[in-house]
Design a protein around this motif. Structure first.
Motif, PDB file in Angstrom:
ATOM      1  N   LYS A 110      48.509 -64.444  21.042  1.00  0.00           N
ATOM      2  CA  LYS A 110      48.008 -64.596  22.592  1.00  0.00           C
ATOM      3  C   LYS A 110      46.624 -64.982  22.544  1.00  0.00           C
ATOM      4  O   LYS A 110      45.995 -64.114  22.425  1.00  0.00           O
ATOM      5  CB  LYS A 110      48.326 -63.154  23.232  1.00  0.00           C
ATOM      6  N   VAL A 111      46.318 -66.123  23.289  1.00  0.00           N
ATOM      7  CA  VAL A 111      45.054 -66.438  23.404  1.00  0.00           C
ATOM      8  C   VAL A 111      44.516 -65.798  24.754  1.00  0.00           C
ATOM      9  O   VAL A 111      45.253 -65.941  25.734  1.00  0.00           O
ATOM     10  CB  VAL A 111      45.055 -67.993  23.660  1.00  0.00           C
ATOM     11  N   PRO A 112      43.380 -65.201  24.576  1.00  0.00           N
ATOM     12  CA  PRO A 112      42.740 -64.712  25.503  1.00  0.00           C
ATOM     13  C   PRO A 112      42.717 -65.524  26.722  1.00  0.00           C
ATOM     14  O   PRO A 112      42.244 -66.664  26.372  1.00  0.00           O
ATOM     15  CB  PRO A 112      41.337 -64.012  25.055  1.00  0.00           C
ATOM     16  N   GLU A 113      42.676 -65.180  28.105  1.00  0.00           N
ATOM     17  CA  GLU A 113      42.605 -66.079  29.328  1.00  0.00           C
ATOM     18  C   GLU A 113      41.356 -67.055  29.324  1.00  0.00           C
ATOM     19  O   GLU A 113      41.527 -68.109  29.279  1.00  0.00           O
ATOM     20  CB  GLU A 113      42.678 -65.243  30.399  1.00  0.00           C
ATOM     21  N   ASN A 114      40.042 -66.313  28.884  1.00  0.00           N
ATOM     22  CA  ASN A 114      38.827 -66.872  28.793  1.00  0.00           C
ATOM     23  C   ASN A 114      38.572 -67.778  27.808  1.00  0.00           C
ATOM     24  O   ASN A 114      37.597 -68.512  27.659  1.00  0.00           O
ATOM     25  CB  ASN A 114      37.722 -65.873  29.173  1.00  0.00           C
ATOM     26  N   TYR A 115      39.737 -67.938  26.760  1.00  0.00           N
ATOM     27  CA  TYR A 115      39.297 -68.760  25.928  1.00  0.00           C
ATOM     28  C   TYR A 115      40.575 -70.023  25.778  1.00  0.00           C
ATOM     29  O   TYR A 115      40.565 -70.773  24.935  1.00  0.00           O
ATOM     30  CB  TYR A 115      39.730 -68.273  24.369  1.00  0.00           C
ATOM     31  N   LYS A 116      41.139 -70.276  27.041  1.00  0.00           N
ATOM     32  CA  LYS A 116      42.206 -71.107  27.023  1.00  0.00           C
ATOM     33  C   LYS A 116      41.653 -72.405  27.407  1.00  0.00           C
ATOM     34  O   LYS A 116      42.176 -73.268  27.486  1.00  0.00           O
ATOM     35  CB  LYS A 116      43.474 -70.887  28.120  1.00  0.00           C
ATOM     36  N   ASN A 117      40.399 -72.503  27.547  1.00  0.00           N
ATOM     37  CA  ASN A 117      39.455 -73.625  27.945  1.00  0.00           C
ATOM     38  C   ASN A 117      38.390 -73.889  26.613  1.00  0.00           C
ATOM     39  O   ASN A 117      37.468 -74.423  26.921  1.00  0.00           O
ATOM     40  CB  ASN A 117      38.785 -73.507  29.140  1.00  0.00           C
ATOM     41  N   ALA A 118      38.740 -73.436  25.357  1.00  0.00           N
ATOM     42  CA  ALA A 118      37.759 -73.434  24.320  1.00  0.00           C
ATOM     43  C   ALA A 118      37.574 -74.881  24.161  1.00  0.00           C
ATOM     44  O   ALA A 118      38.287 -75.827  24.259  1.00  0.00           O
ATOM     45  CB  ALA A 118      38.363 -72.550  23.096  1.00  0.00           C
ATOM     46  N   ASP A 119      36.087 -75.142  23.767  1.00  0.00           N
ATOM     47  CA  ASP A 119      35.654 -76.276  23.120  1.00  0.00           C
ATOM     48  C   ASP A 119      36.430 -76.727  22.086  1.00  0.00           C
ATOM     49  O   ASP A 119      36.710 -77.858  21.813  1.00  0.00           O
ATOM     50  CB  ASP A 119      34.276 -76.293  23.199  1.00  0.00           C
ATOM     51  N   VAL A 120      36.483 -75.866  21.051  1.00  0.00           N
ATOM     52  CA  VAL A 120      36.790 -76.154  19.634  1.00  0.00           C
ATOM     53  C   VAL A 120      37.903 -75.128  19.399  1.00  0.00           C
ATOM     54  O   VAL A 120      37.589 -74.063  19.638  1.00  0.00           O
ATOM     55  CB  VAL A 120      35.763 -76.249  18.576  1.00  0.00           C
ATOM     56  N   VAL A 121      39.017 -75.661  18.770  1.00  0.00           N
ATOM     57  CA  VAL A 121      39.932 -74.534  17.933  1.00  0.00           C
ATOM     58  C   VAL A 121      40.139 -74.805  16.769  1.00  0.00           C
ATOM     59  O   VAL A 121      40.464 -76.221  16.210  1.00  0.00           O
ATOM     60  CB  VAL A 121      41.535 -74.975  18.820  1.00  0.00           C
ATOM     61  N   MET A 122      39.790 -73.701  15.918  1.00  0.00           N
ATOM     62  CA  MET A 122      39.981 -73.687  14.392  1.00  0.00           C
ATOM     63  C   MET A 122      41.251 -73.083  14.025  1.00  0.00           C
ATOM     64  O   MET A 122      41.380 -71.732  14.009  1.00  0.00           O
ATOM     65  CB  MET A 122      38.782 -73.033  14.074  1.00  0.00           C
ATOM     66  N   LEU A 123      42.242 -73.667  13.771  1.00  0.00           N
ATOM     67  CA  LEU A 123      43.501 -73.320  13.344  1.00  0.00           C
ATOM     68  C   LEU A 123      43.456 -72.902  11.600  1.00  0.00           C
ATOM     69  O   LEU A 123      43.739 -73.493  10.874  1.00  0.00           O
ATOM     70  CB  LEU A 123      44.832 -73.956  13.528  1.00  0.00           C
ATOM     71  N   GLN A 137      49.247 -72.958  24.297  1.00  0.00           N
ATOM     72  CA  GLN A 137      48.653 -71.978  25.364  1.00  0.00           C
ATOM     73  C   GLN A 137      47.078 -72.747  25.736  1.00  0.00           C
ATOM     74  O   GLN A 137      46.826 -72.027  26.948  1.00  0.00           O
ATOM     75  CB  GLN A 137      48.341 -70.618  24.684  1.00  0.00           C
ATOM     76  N   MET A 138      46.744 -73.591  25.259  1.00  0.00           N
ATOM     77  CA  MET A 138      45.269 -74.282  25.806  1.00  0.00           C
ATOM     78  C   MET A 138      45.777 -74.808  27.278  1.00  0.00           C
ATOM     79  O   MET A 138      46.611 -75.463  27.435  1.00  0.00           O
ATOM     80  CB  MET A 138      44.918 -75.128  24.852  1.00  0.00           C
ATOM     81  N   GLU A 139      44.751 -74.569  28.209  1.00  0.00           N
ATOM     82  CA  GLU A 139      44.900 -74.942  29.417  1.00  0.00           C
ATOM     83  C   GLU A 139      44.286 -76.139  29.555  1.00  0.00           C
ATOM     84  O   GLU A 139      44.611 -77.297  30.342  1.00  0.00           O
ATOM     85  CB  GLU A 139      44.475 -74.034  30.456  1.00  0.00           C
ATOM     86  N   THR A 140      42.920 -76.542  28.825  1.00  0.00           N
ATOM     87  CA  THR A 140      42.435 -77.584  28.745  1.00  0.00           C
ATOM     88  C   THR A 140      42.548 -78.419  27.540  1.00  0.00           C
ATOM     89  O   THR A 140      42.491 -77.688  26.656  1.00  0.00           O
ATOM     90  CB  THR A 140      40.929 -77.362  29.339  1.00  0.00           C
ATOM     91  N   LYS A 141      42.284 -79.436  27.490  1.00  0.00           N
ATOM     92  CA  LYS A 141      42.351 -79.995  25.934  1.00  0.00           C
ATOM     93  C   LYS A 141      40.979 -79.726  25.437  1.00  0.00           C
ATOM     94  O   LYS A 141      39.938 -80.031  25.647  1.00  0.00           O
ATOM     95  CB  LYS A 141      42.748 -81.751  26.267  1.00  0.00           C
ATOM     96  N   PRO A 142      41.187 -79.191  24.220  1.00  0.00           N
ATOM     97  CA  PRO A 142      39.917 -79.091  23.502  1.00  0.00           C
ATOM     98  C   PRO A 142      39.202 -80.350  22.980  1.00  0.00           C
ATOM     99  O   PRO A 142      39.819 -81.375  22.735  1.00  0.00           O
ATOM    100  CB  PRO A 142      40.075 -78.239  22.118  1.00  0.00           C
ATOM    101  N   LYS A 143      37.785 -80.385  22.761  1.00  0.00           N
ATOM    102  CA  LYS A 143      37.143 -81.459  22.278  1.00  0.00           C
ATOM    103  C   LYS A 143      37.440 -81.835  21.063  1.00  0.00           C
ATOM    104  O   LYS A 143      37.459 -82.874  20.493  1.00  0.00           O
ATOM    105  CB  LYS A 143      35.679 -81.213  22.334  1.00  0.00           C
ATOM    106  N   LEU A 144      37.873 -80.643  20.265  1.00  0.00           N
ATOM    107  CA  LEU A 144      38.149 -80.979  18.694  1.00  0.00           C
ATOM    108  C   LEU A 144      39.119 -79.718  18.486  1.00  0.00           C
ATOM    109  O   LEU A 144      38.889 -78.682  18.510  1.00  0.00           O
ATOM    110  CB  LEU A 144      36.919 -80.906  17.885  1.00  0.00           C
ATOM    111  N   VAL A 145      40.371 -80.255  17.424  1.00  0.00           N
ATOM    112  CA  VAL A 145      41.193 -79.318  16.913  1.00  0.00           C
ATOM    113  C   VAL A 145      41.173 -79.359  15.550  1.00  0.00           C
ATOM    114  O   VAL A 145      41.276 -80.401  15.020  1.00  0.00           O
ATOM    115  CB  VAL A 145      42.508 -79.314  17.622  1.00  0.00           C
ATOM    116  N   VAL A 146      40.666 -78.281  14.705  1.00  0.00           N
ATOM    117  CA  VAL A 146      40.649 -78.561  13.426  1.00  0.00           C
ATOM    118  C   VAL A 146      41.671 -77.572  12.756  1.00  0.00           C
ATOM    119  O   VAL A 146      41.925 -76.450  13.267  1.00  0.00           O
ATOM    120  CB  VAL A 146      39.119 -77.960  12.812  1.00  0.00           C
ATOM    121  N   LEU A 147      42.365 -77.978  11.804  1.00  0.00           N
ATOM    122  CA  LEU A 147      43.541 -77.349  11.172  1.00  0.00           C
ATOM    123  C   LEU A 147      43.498 -77.010   9.493  1.00  0.00           C
ATOM    124  O   LEU A 147      42.829 -78.064   8.981  1.00  0.00           O
ATOM    125  CB  LEU A 147      44.806 -77.990  11.263  1.00  0.00           C
ATOM    126  N   ASP A 148      43.440 -75.928   9.302  1.00  0.00           N
ATOM    127  CA  ASP A 148      43.462 -75.521   7.657  1.00  0.00           C
ATOM    128  C   ASP A 148      45.031 -75.100   7.119  1.00  0.00           C
ATOM    129  O   ASP A 148      45.493 -74.499   7.927  1.00  0.00           O
ATOM    130  CB  ASP A 148      42.335 -74.627   7.359  1.00  0.00           C
TER     131      ASP A 148
END
Ligand SMILES: OC[C@H]1O[C@H](O)[C@H](O)[C@@H]1O
Length: 307
Positions: A110-123, A137-148
């Motif tokens: 569950k992504v916290p409400e105030n992080y649904k607009n995070a700039d970067v997502v590290m999976l 769950q992201m409400e705005t498109k992150p500038k960068l999504v990184v996946l490991d």
């Protein structure tokens, strides 16, 4: 301040290396990523799950590092994910002795409400469906999504992994995993095939031999610092990813040129992680040490071309 959203395991680890043995210490990919990213000027939050056997002091440690733990679910009566491993003498290979998923088995992030607009997502390394659910769950498109990720998911959840890989900008995997995922032995060909799967940037981690960053036809190499003491490699890849994502979040710059800095920062932080058991070194590390070692990284690769 820019926001970094982290998803990854928060765990108990029992580790054996040629130098010693630990019983149930703090571990987990999310933990290492969070600690590593805490060296940058940013806001971060971890989405994960633990049982109520997880000690308050570990939660306090994350909070002291300014990591928001409102997305870290504590399951009443549940047991925290447990992993146990033994490293071989070369410290490059290991045997998993035990894996108890416990609360992780039914984890619904569950992504916290105030992080649904995070700039970067590290999976961080987790089931690809959990990684996808975080992106959903992201409400705005992150500038960068990184996946490991790792070979385990290639073996048992390949279709789901390929789906989430399509949605990310950067993938970080080790050399053997890059070969497995692409079916190519050459890392150059492997990176090109993986880029065609979705991520514009492919980071291939080569442990004590550094890391490669691929983008289009360009490639950059970051060395690993030759270390006197390598004690325990657990979490080094996550620490690398946390340093990479943390630097990008702080600098707000997602260009290839800036990613070169990011992989140097990642390698630098990972070089500390391996010096002690588990998270120990990341916990007692300070920013001055990080900056000092960065200079060593620079001198390691600088030379004048003599004609
Ligand atoms: O990536 C490192 C982590 O993977 C394993 O799952 C352990 O929890 C360890 O801390």
């Amino acid at each position: 301040m820019n926001k970094l959203l982290i998803v990854g395991t928060v765990a108990f680890d029992a580790i054996e290396t040629p130098f010693g043995k630990t019983d149930k210490i703090l571990g987990g990919a999310g933990t290492y990523i969070g600690l590593s990213a805490s060296f940058f000027n940013l806001q971060s939050a971890i989405v994960s799950v633990v049982g109520d056997d997880f000690p308050q002091e570990h939660l306090d440690l994350l909070t002291e590092r300014n990591i928001d733990i409102s997305g870290l679910e504590v399951v009443k009566g549940g047991k925290t994910f447990f992993w146990s491993g033994r490293y071989h003498n070369d410290l490059n290979s290991r045997d998993t002795l035990d894996t108890q998923l416990n609360v992780l088995a039914d984890f619904q992030p569950k992504v916290p409400e105030n992080y649904k607009n995070a700039d970067v997502v590290m999976l961080g390394n987790l089931h690809p469906l959990v990684q996808s659910s975080v992106l959903d769950q992201m409400e705005t498109k992150p500038k960068l999504v990184v996946l490991d990720t790792m070979n385990f998911w290639m073996d048992c959840a390949l279709p789901e992994l390929l789906e989430v890989i399509k949605r990310v900008d950067v993938i970080t995997i080790n050399d053997e995993e890059a070969r497995q995922l692409s079916g190519e032995y050459s890392l150059v060909k492997a990176a090109a095939k993986i880029q065609a799967m979705g991520p514009e940037y492919v980071v291939i981690k080569k442990g004590e031999h550094g890391a490669l960053l691929f983008h289009d036809k360009e490639v950059f190499f970051a060395p690993a610092l030759p270390l006197e003491e390598v004690f325990d490699p657990t979490g080094a890849g996550d620490t690398f990813a946390g340093g990479f994502a943390g630097f990008i979040t702080q600098s707000e710059n997602v260009s290839f040129e800036n990613m070169k800095n990011a992989i140097i920062y990642g390698s630098n932080l990972a070089s500390f992680c391996v010096e002690k058991f588990g998270t120990e070194r990341m916990v007692d590390l300070n920013k001055d040490e990080v900056m000092l070692r960065l200079k060593q990284f620079k001198s390691l690769t600088q030379f004048e071309i003599a004609l």
